[in-house]
Design an enzyme around this catalytic site. Sequence first.
Site, PDB file in Angstrom:
ATOM      1  N   CYS A  34       0.823  -1.217   0.000  1.00 43.22           N
ATOM      2  CA  CYS A  34       0.000   0.000   0.000  1.00 43.22           C
ATOM      3  C   CYS A  34       0.856   1.266   0.000  1.00 43.22           C
ATOM      4  O   CYS A  34       0.347   2.358  -0.203  1.00 43.22           O
ATOM      5  CB  CYS A  34      -0.914   0.047   1.204  1.00 43.22           C
ATOM      6  SG  CYS A  34      -2.114  -1.260   1.226  1.00 43.22           S
ATOM      7  N   CYS A 103      -3.747   8.163   6.508  1.00 41.02           N
ATOM      8  CA  CYS A 103      -2.434   8.193   7.177  1.00 41.02           C
ATOM      9  C   CYS A 103      -2.599   8.443   8.675  1.00 41.02           C
ATOM     10  O   CYS A 103      -1.844   7.914   9.494  1.00 41.02           O
ATOM     11  CB  CYS A 103      -1.547   9.295   6.587  1.00 41.02           C
ATOM     12  SG  CYS A 103      -1.058   8.977   4.893  1.00 41.02           S
TER      13      CYS A 103
END
Lengths: 140, 407
Positions: A34, A103
């Site tokens: 990812c 994030c």
Amino acid sequence: MLYSEKVMDHFANPRNVGEIEDADGIGEVGNAKCGDIMKMYIKVEGGIITDVKFKTFGCGAAVATSSIATEMLKGKSIEDALKLTNKAVVEALEGLPPQKLHCSVLAEQAVKSALSDYYRRQGIDPVPIVGEIGECEACH
Amino acid sequence: MEKRFIYADNAATTAVSKRVLDAMLPCMTEHFGNPSSIYKLGRDAERAITDAREKVAKAIGCSASEIYFTSGGSEADNWAIRSAAIRLGKKGKKHIITTNFEHHAVLHTCEFLEKQGFEVTYLPVDENGLITAEQVRDAIREDTAIVSIMYANNEIGTIMPIKEIGEVCREKKVLFHTDAVQAVGNVPINVAEQNIDMLSCSGHKIHAQKGTGFLYIRKGIPIVNLIFGGGQERGRRAGTENVPAIVGLGEAITAACENIPAKIAKVSAMRDRLIDGITKIPCSRLNGDRKQRLCGNVNISFLGVEGESLLLLLDANGICASSGSACTSGSLDPSHVLLALGLPHEVAHGSMRLSISEDTTDEDVDYILEVVPKVVERIRAMSPLWEDIQNGKENVQKPLKFVSPLN
């Protein structure tokens, strides 16, 4: 895409980068596929997080969220550290672009992963306290 | 080391050149007439467009009546493929051939047509980012309406065997369109010699302004009108012409095609110095064929590095570059071009594209060669993935096969 000045500051001058050799807890979340991996080390004394270090593979937001999360953890009790949310991380960074919100989720999970490891080392099952640490939803 | 500012993203866009701007400015203030108007001011504007059309035609070896001005490369790609599909689909030709590493202007048009009942063959590029005329030959069917294959890839700069592909299409009587947005001005193009039926070009990659481009359509090929309205562009694309942009495009393509061999010699020498220097970094790889490559394109991956971080640090050092990482693509998947080469995600995430031009200097190259290794080292120092690589962990064994050795 625009990053806030705070994000750019934490990206360009990340705080607490590195490892703790005799860490009391180490957490690692994300995966290389990812494009984001966060590894967090904590040192705990008398129920207080006395030191935090991190290493991150990822974009500007990934580095900045891990950096500010370490700042937010240092000096906190474990109980307070458990309450750290991705929302608080985003607020502390004065916002993140929408596509980068995952994030901050990763940063929250990195903290929880390190705390889980700490409990495990103490012989305590972390799941009732920390909860299950799911995979980052964005990666699936 | 003194900080410099280096624009190394010419494949993204370019600055409007002084020569182009000088040609454009009078069209905005003095010769501002509508080309459709009868009086001199209008006639002058029309003449300016005619001149520009002739310049464009001369640059690619066709006649002016075969040039249709558009808003850019994407519009030209959309128009070419949809037009062929609409016209030939009615005759039962509902098959399209393209590649899996085209620009999204082509890929998304094809995906749209798939939903309309067309079948699309996406030819797989090889590990060096090339396809062959034989692949095209094998894929052509009775019901193939159009073959659309890019001239040169925008990310890795590989140049396709366009003439040979065109030959196959001509032989099989199938329309051949090429997206030449990255190629114009960088490789000699002659649509007649190269058997090209349709070609897309964008102005802002060759020092014209943004929002301008053209579609070449070979005479005799039926075309569906793009915009209905007035009679502009022979009634194919209505709307008052963007005279300054068109005039600028005519000037830009003339300048870009004036001396292509000299440009290739100068720029490819700098490109090769960059490639040789940067690939000295351990666990790196050059993406795309080394020889069949645009003179200004450098695309290198660094294992253990994430592309967006790399770009931000390069920017902090005054270098403008781009990346095919997920974080810069706006999705969670890295560039479809790098994945089409068969690269693992880990390698694709750590890519960096530098696209240099004639304006790049040897000093710029020296500076880039100094900065890039430092920036890569800095990112790797805080990368847990790099730590895994150094410790020989299992999860990195596959990506390691795609890059240069660690030591």
